[in-house]
Design a protein around this motif. Structure first.
Motif, PDB file in Angstrom:
ATOM      1  N   LEU A 167       0.823  -1.213   0.000  1.00  0.00           N
ATOM      2  CA  LEU A 167       0.000   0.000   0.000  1.00  0.00           C
ATOM      3  C   LEU A 167       0.858   1.265   0.000  1.00  0.00           C
ATOM      4  N   VAL A 168       2.090   1.157   0.464  1.00  0.00           N
ATOM      5  CA  VAL A 168       2.956   2.333   0.588  1.00  0.00           C
ATOM      6  C   VAL A 168       4.025   2.279  -0.493  1.00  0.00           C
ATOM      7  N   LYS A 169       3.785   3.005  -1.574  1.00  0.00           N
ATOM      8  CA  LYS A 169       4.673   2.880  -2.730  1.00  0.00           C
ATOM      9  C   LYS A 169       6.134   3.221  -2.436  1.00  0.00           C
ATOM     10  N   PRO A 170       6.421   4.223  -1.604  1.00  0.00           N
ATOM     11  CA  PRO A 170       7.836   4.521  -1.336  1.00  0.00           C
ATOM     12  C   PRO A 170       8.630   3.312  -0.843  1.00  0.00           C
ATOM     13  N   LEU A 171       7.950   2.356  -0.251  1.00  0.00           N
ATOM     14  CA  LEU A 171       8.650   1.182   0.266  1.00  0.00           C
ATOM     15  C   LEU A 171       9.136   0.248  -0.843  1.00  0.00           C
ATOM     16  N   TRP A 172       8.464   0.301  -1.992  1.00  0.00           N
ATOM     17  CA  TRP A 172       8.844  -0.651  -3.038  1.00  0.00           C
ATOM     18  C   TRP A 172       9.127   0.000  -4.398  1.00  0.00           C
ATOM     19  N   LYS A 207      11.488   1.939  -5.491  1.00  0.00           N
ATOM     20  CA  LYS A 207      12.862   1.867  -5.982  1.00  0.00           C
ATOM     21  C   LYS A 207      13.158   0.467  -6.508  1.00  0.00           C
ATOM     22  N   GLN A 208      12.743  -0.536  -5.713  1.00  0.00           N
ATOM     23  CA  GLN A 208      12.954  -1.914  -6.140  1.00  0.00           C
ATOM     24  C   GLN A 208      12.219  -2.181  -7.453  1.00  0.00           C
ATOM     25  N   GLU A 209      11.025  -1.601  -7.566  1.00  0.00           N
ATOM     26  CA  GLU A 209      10.222  -1.792  -8.770  1.00  0.00           C
ATOM     27  C   GLU A 209      10.972  -1.256  -9.996  1.00  0.00           C
ATOM     28  N   ARG A 210      11.606  -0.103  -9.830  1.00  0.00           N
ATOM     29  CA  ARG A 210      12.344   0.466 -10.968  1.00  0.00           C
ATOM     30  C   ARG A 210      13.519  -0.416 -11.367  1.00  0.00           C
ATOM     31  N   GLU A 211      14.195  -0.971 -10.363  1.00  0.00           N
ATOM     32  CA  GLU A 211      15.309  -1.874 -10.681  1.00  0.00           C
ATOM     33  C   GLU A 211      14.807  -3.107 -11.422  1.00  0.00           C
TER      34      GLU A 211
END
Ligand SMILES: Nc1ncnc2c1ncn2[C@@H]1O[C@H](COP(=O)(O)OP(=O)(O)OP(=O)(O)O)[C@@H](O)[C@H]1O
Ligand SMILES: [Mg+2]
Lengths: 335, 290
Positions: B139-144, B146-150
């Motif tokens: 639910l909290v995009k900042p948590l994932w 960066k990983q998503e972009r990688e």
């Protein structure tokens, strides 16, 4: 026939608490079916358990702040009971079990006694519970009717409408956040092909269970708004039985399965349509436009469902993907 | 496991060319695996070792039990008897998703494209250890984010490599059969597997693309991964396999480098029936049967 009256009543139902509670429940069903592919044909069971859980707690003197979580906990337990034995099996098993379990729940709520247990003292048996909504009404900030230019509500209705739509908006926000996340992606992957998801290291069973519980919680919330809105909870099929499950399905499909706003818009239209067909048919009958041998007063209630059924068939023929759906998506072969 | 790592491909010199032979450094070891469907014994593998870091081809006539064996090893089916170990860990009763998380990832003979997800979403799904796959963190995009972009960068690189970049935003359900094979292989690579089991990866892929796919499979080995693949096309087997395992009627009937397999009497019998005695055509005469 008073078209002005019919129109204003229809618009009222478009925005009324009926549309709101439908929307909340349909959002839950959309999590189940639209995003995860779970065949839940007993959504009214979740609504009933949430509604009764809350109503009984209130009736026993608990405050609203405790009664609502109790209803939600009960719905969680219901979801786990349904999910544990079925979610490892093929999809159709959940369908069968939800149909049966929701009906069992309703019959238990209607029962006078269950074994030696005087259930009626808590559930009210077949008469249901009527005097529980006091604590909710006490919180009502409106002291007179609310008249916006397109809708008007009594003070009592305005309160549940406000609460209902607030929950709808928060639910939509929640679903938006959840479904754009990697978690949502796993959910959709399980919907498309469970084995493919498992081959990539995703725990399909766990994610289906999470979905079942989550969607069930929205069902329970919908049930609570429903019974608070009508100040009574009744164990009838129309209120909390198979027909209600069916209507929630219709509302979801009408709006577009697997779409964020689909269940909301679908619910608004469905609720308005129910009102519109009812008032129009009644009006037409009073005017004498419909001969007595064709349809009498009692039959109006049933005829509008026939008309709705026809409408649904037309929808499926010309816009099978619903209002928000993507025809391109529907055309893809999904196994 | 990074691409720039220089890996020496293990040599199988001196390994006995017989069913169930011991390998210097086995990645997967199966013992006494039996799977029956009613009266039919689909798989009956006495002993099999898959050498780490090489490409092993699993061949055999239709119905030999290759796919069933894959299913058993990867937790999609349970054997009636037998034990097996992957990278030293007993796999026995592990569910499929845990097998995959351990690094043994398979693809399917009948491709499983996730139709109503886009190609890029299909790819991103593959990545392991995603923080956002927990509902609450999701639910909290900042948590994932960066990983998503990688993950997305890695996915795009693979899509480029598998010639699917132009289909990035299309629903996977709109892909052709061959493209689905490519997507499934690329998606499996997103999990960064140490052992990848490909069930007929080239079936339905056009010859030009087969060549580049073969290149990809070889590069997997060069990255230090172990590859097992099922294939009916003997040209392909000859081209990329370091070792060939032959299955017939559920059992391993022969093992060895492809040169030895082509002339093996048991194998020829299994493929052609006992009345033939010509050596099996492994396509050594280039293009003769293409
Ligand atoms: N679920 C099942 N139920 C019954 N029999 C099965 C099942 N799966 C496989 N079999 C049987 O097991 C045998 C082996 O099948 P399998 O799919 O493993 O063959 P294969 O070597 O992969 O063949 P192909 O090269 O055609 O893909 C076949 O005889 C098949 O009919
Ligand atoms: Mg096969």
């Amino acid at each position: 026939m008073d078209w002005g009256f019919i129109l204003s009543e229809t618009v009222n139902k478009f925005f009324g608490f009926q549309a709101a509670y439908f929307a909340i429940a349909a959002i839950g069903l959309n999590i189940h079916f639209g995003y995860t592919g779970l065949l839940n044909f007993g959504h009214a069971g979740f609504m009933a358990i949430g509604a009764y859980g809350m109503a009984i707690s209130l009736n026993e003197g608990l405050p609203l702040i405790a009664a609502v979580p109790i209803g939600l906990l009960a719905a969680t337990a219901f979801a786990l009971i349904l999910g544990v034995p079925t979610l490892r099996l093929r999809a159709d098993y959940l369908a069968i079990v939800t149909i049966a379990a929701s009906e069992i729940a309703r019959i238990l709520f209607r029962a006078t006694e269950i074994g030696p247990f005087e259930a009626r003292n808590y559930t009210g048996g077949s008469t249901g519970i009527n005097g529980f909504s006091g604590p909710f009404k006490d919180l009502n900030p409106f002291d007179g009717p609310v008249d916006l230019w397109f809708v008007n509500f009594s003070a009592q209705d305005a309160w549940i409408v406000l609460v209902g739509w607030t929950i709808v908006l928060l639910s939509v926000l929640f679903v938006h956040l959840a479904m754009r996340s990697p978690w949502g992606r796993v959910l959709k992957a399980v919907r498309e092909d469970e084995d493919a998801a498992r081959a990539l290291g995703k725990n399909a069973y766990s994610v289906k269970m999470q979905s079942l519980v989550l969607g069930g919680l929205f069902g329970a919330l919908g049930g609570m708004v429903f019974v608070l809105g009508q100040s009574s909870v009744q164990p009838t099929p129309q209120d909390l039985g198979a027909p209600k499950t069916f209507f929630i399905w219709v509302a979801m499909i009408l709006g577009g399965t697997g779409k964020l706003w689909g269940p909301v818009i679908g619910s608004m239209i469905f609720s308005a349509l129910l009102q519109f067909t009812d008032l129009t048919l009644r009006g037409a009958q009073e005017e004498g436009w419909i001969p007595e041998w064709l349809m009498d007063g009692v039959q109006v209630g049933q005829t509008r469902f026939i008309l709705l059924g026809l409408g649904l068939m037309l929808l499926m023929a010309f816009r099978p993907q619903g209002i928000f759906g993507d025809k391109r998506e529907l055309a893809l072969d999904v196994r | 496991m990074s691409a720039d790592q220089t890996v020496t491909i293990p040599s199988l010199e001196g390994v006995a060319e017989q069913p169930g032979s011991a390998k210097p450094d086995p990645m997967l070891t199966a013992d006494g695996i039996v799977r029956r469907f009613g009266g039919l014994t689909a798989v009956d593998v006495d002993h099999l070792e898959i050498q780490r870091g090489i490409i092993t081809a699993l061949i055999g006539p239709n119905g030999a039990g290759k796919t069933t064996f894959f299913n058993l090893m990867t937790g999609f089916d349970t054997p009636d008897e037998g034990t097996w170990a992957f990278d030293g860990t007993a796999m026995g009763s592990l569910p499929a998703h845990k097998v995959a998380r351990n690094g043994m990832v398979r693809t399917f003979q009948l491709t499983k494209a996730l139709s109503r997800l886009t190609v890029i979403e299909n790819m991103k799904l593959g990545a392991a250890g995603q923080v956002g796959e927990n509902l609450f963190r999701g639910l909290v995009k900042p948590l994932w984010g960066k990983q998503e972009r990688e993950i997305e960068e890695r996915a795009d690189a693979l899509l480029e490599r598998f010639k699917l970049a132009h289909m990035r935003e299309e629903f996977a359900g709109t892909l052709s059969g061959g493209q689905r094979k490519l997507l499934e292989m690329a998606r499996a690579l997103m999990t960064d597997p140490s052992l990848i089991m490909l069930d007929e990866p080239m079936a339905g892929v056009n010859p030009a693309l087969t060549q580049s796919l073969l290149g990809h499979v070889k590069s997997l080995r060069d990255e230090g991964r172990t590859v097992v693949f099922v294939e009916h096309d003997m040209d392909v087997v000859r081209d990329i396999s370091d070792w060939v395992v032959v299955m017939a009627e559920g059992s391993i009937i022969a093992e060895g480098p492809h040169e030895a397999i082509g002339a093996n009497k048991t194998v020829i019998d299994a493929y052609l029936g006992t009345s033939h005695d010509a050596p099996l055509d492994f396509g050594d005469t280039e293009g003769a049967d293409a």
